[in-house]
Structures are given as structure tokens and as C-alpha cells.
Design a protein around this motif. Structure first.
Motif, short mmCIF file in Angstrom:
data_model
loop_
_atom_site.label_atom_id
_atom_site.label_comp_id
_atom_site.label_asym_id
_atom_site.label_seq_id
_atom_site.Cartn_x
_atom_site.Cartn_y
_atom_site.Cartn_z
N GLU A 1 77.99 78.46 50.06
CA GLU A 1 77.18 79.12 49.03
C GLU A 1 76.68 78.05 48.08
O GLU A 1 77.38 77.04 47.86
CB GLU A 1 78.03 80.08 48.19
N SER A 2 75.49 78.26 47.50
CA SER A 2 75.08 77.33 46.46
C SER A 2 74.29 78.09 45.40
O SER A 2 73.78 79.19 45.65
CB SER A 2 74.26 76.17 47.02
N MET A 3 74.23 77.50 44.22
CA MET A 3 73.52 78.11 43.10
C MET A 3 72.65 77.04 42.47
O MET A 3 73.15 76.03 41.97
CB MET A 3 74.56 78.64 42.11
N GLY A 4 71.34 77.25 42.54
CA GLY A 4 70.42 76.32 41.90
C GLY A 4 70.15 76.78 40.48
O GLY A 4 69.96 77.96 40.24
N ILE A 5 70.18 75.85 39.56
CA ILE A 5 70.00 76.21 38.15
C ILE A 5 68.72 75.57 37.66
O ILE A 5 68.61 74.35 37.59
CB ILE A 5 71.22 75.74 37.33
N GLU A 6 67.73 76.42 37.33
CA GLU A 6 66.43 75.88 36.96
C GLU A 6 66.19 75.93 35.46
O GLU A 6 65.92 74.95 34.83
CB GLU A 6 65.33 76.69 37.65
N ASP A 7 66.28 77.14 34.89
CA ASP A 7 65.87 77.28 33.49
C ASP A 7 67.07 77.46 32.56
O ASP A 7 66.92 77.76 31.39
CB ASP A 7 64.93 78.49 33.36
N ALA A 8 68.25 77.35 33.12
CA ALA A 8 69.46 77.56 32.32
C ALA A 8 69.63 76.44 31.30
O ALA A 8 69.04 75.38 31.41
CB ALA A 8 70.67 77.61 33.24
N ASP A 9 70.49 76.70 30.31
CA ASP A 9 70.79 75.69 29.29
C ASP A 9 71.22 74.39 29.94
O ASP A 9 70.89 73.31 29.48
CB ASP A 9 71.93 76.16 28.38
N VAL A 10 72.00 74.50 31.00
CA VAL A 10 72.52 73.30 31.66
C VAL A 10 71.36 72.40 32.08
O VAL A 10 71.39 71.20 31.86
CB VAL A 10 73.35 73.69 32.91
N LEU A 11 70.33 73.01 32.65
CA LEU A 11 69.22 72.20 33.13
C LEU A 11 68.52 71.51 31.97
O LEU A 11 68.14 70.34 32.07
CB LEU A 11 68.23 73.07 33.91
N ARG B 1 72.03 71.78 41.34
CA ARG B 1 72.56 72.80 42.26
C ARG B 1 74.05 72.58 42.40
O ARG B 1 74.51 71.45 42.56
CB ARG B 1 71.85 72.69 43.61
N VAL B 2 74.81 73.65 42.31
CA VAL B 2 76.25 73.55 42.54
C VAL B 2 76.56 74.25 43.86
O VAL B 2 75.93 75.24 44.20
CB VAL B 2 77.06 74.14 41.37
N MET B 3 77.51 73.68 44.61
CA MET B 3 77.76 74.18 45.96
C MET B 3 79.23 74.45 46.19
O MET B 3 80.07 73.71 45.68
CB MET B 3 77.27 73.16 46.99
N GLU B 4 79.51 75.49 46.95
CA GLU B 4 80.89 75.80 47.31
C GLU B 4 80.99 75.87 48.83
O GLU B 4 80.17 76.52 49.48
CB GLU B 4 81.32 77.15 46.71
N TYR B 5 81.98 75.16 49.39
CA TYR B 5 82.25 75.21 50.82
C TYR B 5 83.65 75.78 50.93
O TYR B 5 84.64 75.09 50.65
CB TYR B 5 82.21 73.81 51.44
N LYS B 6 83.73 77.05 51.30
CA LYS B 6 85.04 77.72 51.28
C LYS B 6 86.00 77.12 52.29
O LYS B 6 85.58 76.64 53.35
CB LYS B 6 84.85 79.20 51.63
N ALA B 7 87.29 77.20 51.96
CA ALA B 7 88.33 76.72 52.88
C ALA B 7 88.27 77.54 54.16
O ALA B 7 88.01 78.75 54.12
CB ALA B 7 89.69 76.89 52.21
N ALA B 8 88.51 76.86 55.29
CA ALA B 8 88.53 77.58 56.57
C ALA B 8 89.96 77.98 56.86
O ALA B 8 90.90 77.36 56.37
CB ALA B 8 88.01 76.67 57.67
N ARG B 9 90.14 79.02 57.68
CA ARG B 9 91.52 79.43 58.01
C ARG B 9 92.15 78.42 58.95
O ARG B 9 93.32 78.09 58.83
CB ARG B 9 91.50 80.81 58.66
N SER B 10 91.37 77.91 59.91
CA SER B 10 91.96 76.95 60.86
C SER B 10 91.68 75.54 60.34
O SER B 10 90.89 75.35 59.43
CB SER B 10 91.33 77.13 62.23
#
Ligand SMILES: O=C(O)CCC(=O)C(=O)O
Ligand SMILES: [Fe+2]
Length: 279
Positions: free
Chosen positions: A102-112, A131-140
């Protein structure tokens, strides 16, 4: 002989360049010249480097990842409120081929705005997207592809991660995958994108990279993607074009190219920029 064998077997690494000792840099000082040569060699031969910089307080770094985790833990319908017509801006996720990404791009937010404020001086024609990104843990513990091989379409990408490795860069010299092991917690990875490659008419390398993980730990990464402003035409200056370096790309509007990249044809293409405006 023994040491030669050991050197041959050592895993490939991307260049490490230390920016800590020399900050703030004085233009045209010896340190400036030395860093400039190291950066030039790295972007020509690898298209990337690990930039170590210890000027960021450790509590700021951990606070960022705490907030990023809170962001991805929000309900899906909340995350979907931040969407965008521009590919990879706004919320990205729930892709069948990349179920753990999953990822979240931040364009007009205060952070940007804060990011823009501090980078305007460096890139006056730039429009950095965060852009902040999450790569979830896999079960295996099997190796799982989290992002398919690609080149970045921007000018420059600066990445930071939460200590869980996964980024791999294809070596220009022999096509081997180099695992980017951040050697310090204060390291960033700097990657050349296709637009800098086009602007410098092929004098730097835009590396293919991917994310592969086998650890059962969630990885968070932060990316600052330096892109030209809407309406800016990327065109190699005349001095970049000569007999040894014939023009590679016709001038192109970055945002229009990026919209093409987001289409089915663009995503399928092995080299979207060449297909869009290659000479
Ligand atoms: O998460 C990473 O380390 C790389 C992400 C990436 O390559 C991208 O978003 O273009
Ligand atoms: Fe990338």
C-alpha cells in the motif's frame, strides 16, 4: 590469491557516500569537489547511491514511522478519501498482483508544504511529491515480490526505510540484482529517475529496481519523488547532445508523460519513456 577469491565472492554493493562530515558544504571547497566526483561516478555507473547523513535527530525518525503506521492502520474507506487522477499520487493499494503493498502519496498536505519549503532552494523547477509505503509482513518466510522491476519516472528519488531491507537495484555492468542493505540507520538511498536520464541525454543511469522481502516484518519506506512542475517540458540542453551522444528523447511535458505511464500501454511497456517520446 585468497583475498582475490574473497573479493570476487563479496556481494555487490551500491556506493556509500558520507554527507555527514562535510555539512554545511562550502561550494568549491575540496570536500565539495570530492563529494561531487563521488556522486557523479555513482550516478553514471550505478544510477544510485547510499547517502549517509547523521543530521536528523533519532526521535524525529522514529516519530515519522509511528505516524506512518497509524496512517496505514486507518480504515480502508478513510484511506480511499485521498485519491488522485495522477498515477501513484494519493492512496494506492488493494492491487491483486501486489496484495501486501500500500502507499499514500501526499500532495497538498501540510507535510508537503514543509517538504516543499525546504527543497525549493535546491529544485526551483521541481515539485517534490512525498509518498509513504507499507509492505505488509508475509505469513511465510518465502521471498515475495512487493514491487515489480521498474525505473522511476521522476528526476530524483530519495528513499528512507524503517530498518527492514527489501530494495534491490539491477547492476548496470552485469545485470545482477544488488540488495541495498542500508549500512546505517541514518542512510538514505538516492536513485536517478528517467527524467534526469532524459534531461542529461543518457549521461547518467536510471536503474531498474524492485522490492523483494523474505522477512516476516512489515517494512515502511518514505519516498521523496522530485518531479518537474506541471507544464514543464523536459528537454536535453544543446550542450548535452553531440556525435557521441545523439538525442535520445523528443522534448516532453512530464505530467503528460506520467499520465501515459498510468495507462495500460504505459504500464505494460518495458520502457515507457522510449515508447512515449524516444527519437
Ligand atoms: O520502497 C522502496 O524502497 C522503493 C519504492 C519504489 O521503488 C517506488 O515507489 O518507486
Ligand atoms: Fe521506484
Amino acid at each position: 590469491m585468497g583475498s582475490e577469491t574473497a573479493a570476487a565472492a563479496a556481494p555487490l554493493k551500491i556506493p556509500l557516500i558520507d554527507f555527514s562530515e562535510t555539512a554545511p558544504l562550502k561550494q568549491d571547497s575540496l570536500e565539495w569537489d570530492s563529494l561531487r566526483s563521488q556522486v557523479r561516478e555513482a550516478v553514471e555507473e550505478y544510477g544510485c547511491f547510499e547517502a549517509s547523513f547523521d543530521g536528523i535527530p533519532a526521535d524525529s525518525l522514529s516519530a515519522v514511522f509511528k505516524s506512518v503506521k497509524e496512517l496505514f492502520d486507518l480504515p480502508l474507506e478513510t484511506k480511499l478519501k485521498n485519491t488522485s487522477k495522477i498515477p501513484l499520487h494519493g492512496y494506492v493499494g488493494q492491487w491483486p498482483s501486489l496484495p501486501l503493498y500500500e502507499s499514500m502519496g501526499i500532495e497538498d498536505a501540510d507535510v508537503l508544504q514543509k517538504v516543499e519549503g525546504s527543497t525549493k532552494a535546491l529544485w526551483s523547477n521541481g515539485n517534490p511529491a512525498f509518498r509513504v509505503m507499507e509492505y505488509k509482513a508475509a505469513r511465510s518466510c518465502d521471498e515475495v515480490r512487493r514491487i515489480h522491476p521498474h525505473t522511476d519516472k521522476d528526476m530524483i528519488t530519495i528513499l528512507y526505510q524503517n530498518g527492514v531491507d527489501g530494495l534491490e537495484v539491477k547492476n548496470k555492468a552485469d545485470g545482477q540484482w544488488i540488495k541495498c542493505q542500508f549500512s546505517r540507520t541514518t542512510s538514505f538511498i538516492v536513485l536517478v529517475g528517467d527524467s534526469l536520464y532524459a534531461w542529461l541525454n543518457g549521461r547518467v543511469h536510471s536503474p531498474v529496481h524492485r522490492v523483494t522481502m523474505s522477512r516476516s516484518e512489515t517494512r515502511y519506506s518514505l519516498g521523496l519523488f522530485v518531479v518537474p512542475k506541471a507544464g514543464y517540458v523536459v528537454k536535453a540542453p544543446d550542450e548535452m547532445v553531440d556525435e557521441q551522444h545523439p538525442l535520445l528523447f523528443k522534448p516532453y511535458d512530464f505530467v503528460e508523460f506520467f499520465m501515459f505511464y498510468g495507462t495500460e500501454a504505459g504500464l505494460k511497456s518495458a520502457n515507457a519513456l522510449r515508447e512515449y517520446c524516444g527519437v
